[in-house]
Design a protein around this motif. Structure first.
Motif, PDB file in Angstrom:
ATOM      1  N   THR A  52       0.854  -1.192   0.000  1.00  0.00           N
ATOM      2  CA  THR A  52       0.000   0.000   0.000  1.00  0.00           C
ATOM      3  C   THR A  52       0.892   1.244   0.000  1.00  0.00           C
ATOM      4  N   PRO A  53       0.330   2.392  -0.355  1.00  0.00           N
ATOM      5  CA  PRO A  53       1.141   3.615  -0.377  1.00  0.00           C
ATOM      6  C   PRO A  53       1.805   3.948   0.965  1.00  0.00           C
ATOM      7  N   LEU A  54       1.096   3.804   2.084  1.00  0.00           N
ATOM      8  CA  LEU A  54       1.703   4.120   3.381  1.00  0.00           C
ATOM      9  C   LEU A  54       2.790   3.114   3.752  1.00  0.00           C
ATOM     10  N   ARG A  55       2.585   1.865   3.403  1.00  0.00           N
ATOM     11  CA  ARG A  55       3.614   0.862   3.687  1.00  0.00           C
ATOM     12  C   ARG A  55       4.861   1.108   2.826  1.00  0.00           C
ATOM     13  N   GLN A  56       4.666   1.586   1.610  1.00  0.00           N
ATOM     14  CA  GLN A  56       5.802   1.941   0.761  1.00  0.00           C
ATOM     15  C   GLN A  56       6.566   3.119   1.365  1.00  0.00           C
ATOM     16  N   LEU A  57       5.844   4.103   1.884  1.00  0.00           N
ATOM     17  CA  LEU A  57       6.490   5.246   2.528  1.00  0.00           C
ATOM     18  C   LEU A  57       7.245   4.789   3.780  1.00  0.00           C
ATOM     19  N   TYR A  58       6.645   3.895   4.551  1.00  0.00           N
ATOM     20  CA  TYR A  58       7.293   3.339   5.740  1.00  0.00           C
ATOM     21  C   TYR A  58       8.605   2.657   5.352  1.00  0.00           C
ATOM     22  N   PHE A  59       8.569   1.855   4.287  1.00  0.00           N
ATOM     23  CA  PHE A  59       9.759   1.131   3.839  1.00  0.00           C
ATOM     24  C   PHE A  59      10.891   2.098   3.488  1.00  0.00           C
ATOM     25  N   VAL A  60      10.551   3.184   2.815  1.00  0.00           N
ATOM     26  CA  VAL A  60      11.568   4.184   2.464  1.00  0.00           C
ATOM     27  C   VAL A  60      12.123   4.818   3.742  1.00  0.00           C
ATOM     28  N   ALA A  61      11.250   5.155   4.685  1.00  0.00           N
ATOM     29  CA  ALA A  61      11.708   5.764   5.942  1.00  0.00           C
ATOM     30  C   ALA A  61      12.601   4.805   6.721  1.00  0.00           C
ATOM     31  N   GLN A  62      12.256   3.530   6.752  1.00  0.00           N
ATOM     32  CA  GLN A  62      13.080   2.572   7.483  1.00  0.00           C
ATOM     33  C   GLN A  62      14.459   2.449   6.836  1.00  0.00           C
ATOM     34  N   SER A  63      14.553   2.698   5.543  1.00  0.00           N
ATOM     35  CA  SER A  63      15.844   2.647   4.852  1.00  0.00           C
ATOM     36  C   SER A  63      16.820   3.667   5.423  1.00  0.00           C
ATOM     37  N   LEU A  64      16.296   4.754   5.953  1.00  0.00           N
ATOM     38  CA  LEU A  64      17.166   5.751   6.578  1.00  0.00           C
ATOM     39  C   LEU A  64      17.944   5.149   7.750  1.00  0.00           C
ATOM     40  N   LEU A  65      17.319   4.203   8.444  1.00  0.00           N
ATOM     41  CA  LEU A  65      17.946   3.580   9.607  1.00  0.00           C
ATOM     42  C   LEU A  65      18.709   2.311   9.246  1.00  0.00           C
ATOM     43  N   VAL A  66      18.158   1.526   8.337  1.00  0.00           N
ATOM     44  CA  VAL A  66      18.746   0.236   7.995  1.00  0.00           C
ATOM     45  C   VAL A  66      19.961   0.391   7.085  1.00  0.00           C
ATOM     46  N   ASP A  67      19.937   1.404   6.225  1.00  0.00           N
ATOM     47  CA  ASP A  67      21.016   1.596   5.254  1.00  0.00           C
ATOM     48  C   ASP A  67      21.527   3.036   5.314  1.00  0.00           C
ATOM     49  N   PRO A  68      22.224   3.402   6.391  1.00  0.00           N
ATOM     50  CA  PRO A  68      22.648   4.797   6.561  1.00  0.00           C
ATOM     51  C   PRO A  68      23.555   5.316   5.446  1.00  0.00           C
ATOM     52  N   ALA A  69      24.251   4.421   4.753  1.00  0.00           N
ATOM     53  CA  ALA A  69      25.133   4.861   3.668  1.00  0.00           C
ATOM     54  C   ALA A  69      24.348   5.502   2.528  1.00  0.00           C
ATOM     55  N   ASN A  70      23.085   5.115   2.367  1.00  0.00           N
ATOM     56  CA  ASN A  70      22.232   5.663   1.308  1.00  0.00           C
ATOM     57  C   ASN A  70      21.102   6.520   1.867  1.00  0.00           C
ATOM     58  N   ALA A  71      21.293   7.036   3.057  1.00  0.00           N
ATOM     59  CA  ALA A  71      20.232   7.776   3.740  1.00  0.00           C
ATOM     60  C   ALA A  71      19.805   9.031   2.982  1.00  0.00           C
ATOM     61  N   GLU A  72      20.719   9.744   2.377  1.00  0.00           N
ATOM     62  CA  GLU A  72      20.336  10.989   1.702  1.00  0.00           C
ATOM     63  C   GLU A  72      19.418  10.720   0.516  1.00  0.00           C
ATOM     64  N   ALA A  73      19.712   9.700  -0.267  1.00  0.00           N
ATOM     65  CA  ALA A  73      18.843   9.333  -1.391  1.00  0.00           C
ATOM     66  C   ALA A  73      17.481   8.872  -0.875  1.00  0.00           C
ATOM     67  N   ALA A  74      17.479   8.099   0.200  1.00  0.00           N
ATOM     68  CA  ALA A  74      16.216   7.632   0.790  1.00  0.00           C
ATOM     69  C   ALA A  74      15.415   8.806   1.327  1.00  0.00           C
ATOM     70  N   ARG A  75      16.088   9.791   1.919  1.00  0.00           N
ATOM     71  CA  ARG A  75      15.400  10.976   2.455  1.00  0.00           C
ATOM     72  C   ARG A  75      14.707  11.750   1.314  1.00  0.00           C
ATOM     73  N   ARG A  76      15.413  11.918   0.205  1.00  0.00           N
ATOM     74  CA  ARG A  76      14.806  12.615  -0.941  1.00  0.00           C
ATOM     75  C   ARG A  76      13.588  11.852  -1.456  1.00  0.00           C
ATOM     76  N   LEU A  77      13.719  10.528  -1.574  1.00  0.00           N
ATOM     77  CA  LEU A  77      12.605   9.708  -2.035  1.00  0.00           C
ATOM     78  C   LEU A  77      11.445   9.783  -1.054  1.00  0.00           C
ATOM     79  N   PHE A  78      11.741   9.754   0.233  1.00  0.00           N
ATOM     80  CA  PHE A  78      10.700   9.847   1.252  1.00  0.00           C
ATOM     81  C   PHE A  78       9.879  11.127   1.046  1.00  0.00           C
ATOM     82  N   PHE A  79      10.550  12.263   0.886  1.00  0.00           N
ATOM     83  CA  PHE A  79       9.813  13.523   0.767  1.00  0.00           C
ATOM     84  C   PHE A  79       9.078  13.637  -0.567  1.00  0.00           C
TER      85      PHE A  79
END
Length: 137
Positions: A52-79
């Motif tokens: 679902t759309p909210l679960r997809q957003l959650y997955f992107v947000a969790q990437s900020l914590l799980v994969d800190p090396a790619n956090a900036e790209a995940a942050r842009r995608l999240f917003f």
């Protein structure tokens, strides 16, 4: 001075800590003596669960914590995804919670944002279940 935090894990449970994944072979309690970014396995969403759309957003947000090396790209995608959802949903409570989740991510409080997003899953499920026409036998 930072207050320590105790994390209890069951045998076989995983802990995602600063981008590293730990799995314990027996029941254990860890004491974190400094600030760390972590997720418990029970809060980690798997790609196949992003249905679902909210679960997809959650997955992107969790990437900020799980994969800190790619956090900036995940942050842009999240917003980007957040902006899209703000124009998709019309229910005021969901819009307020989305705004709150965005604020929390912007402040670096991703774990709290994940909690807010998880809390919206039942509302999203209710909306999607109403949108699906009943099956005719």
């Amino acid at each position: 001075m930072t207050k320590s935090m105790h994390i209890s894990l069951k045998a076989g449970e995983k802990l995602f800590l600063n981008g590293a994944v730990f799995q314990v072979d027996r029941k254990v309690t860890l004491e974190l003596l400094n600030d760390a970014t972590f997720l418990l396995e029970s809060h980690v969403m798997q790609p196949e669960d992003t249905t679902t759309p909210l679960r997809q957003l959650y997955f992107v947000a969790q990437s900020l914590l799980v994969d800190p090396a790619n956090a900036e790209a995940a942050r842009r995608l999240f917003f980007r995804q957040l902006a899209s959802l703000m124009t998709t949903f019309t229910k005021a409570t969901i819009l307020m919670n989305l705004d709150e989740a965005g604020r929390l991510v912007g402040e670096g409080r991703t774990f709290e944002a994940l909690k807010a997003l998880r809390g919206m899953f039942p509302q999203e499920d209710a909306i999607l279940n109403c949108a699906v026409p009943p099956k005719v036998a």
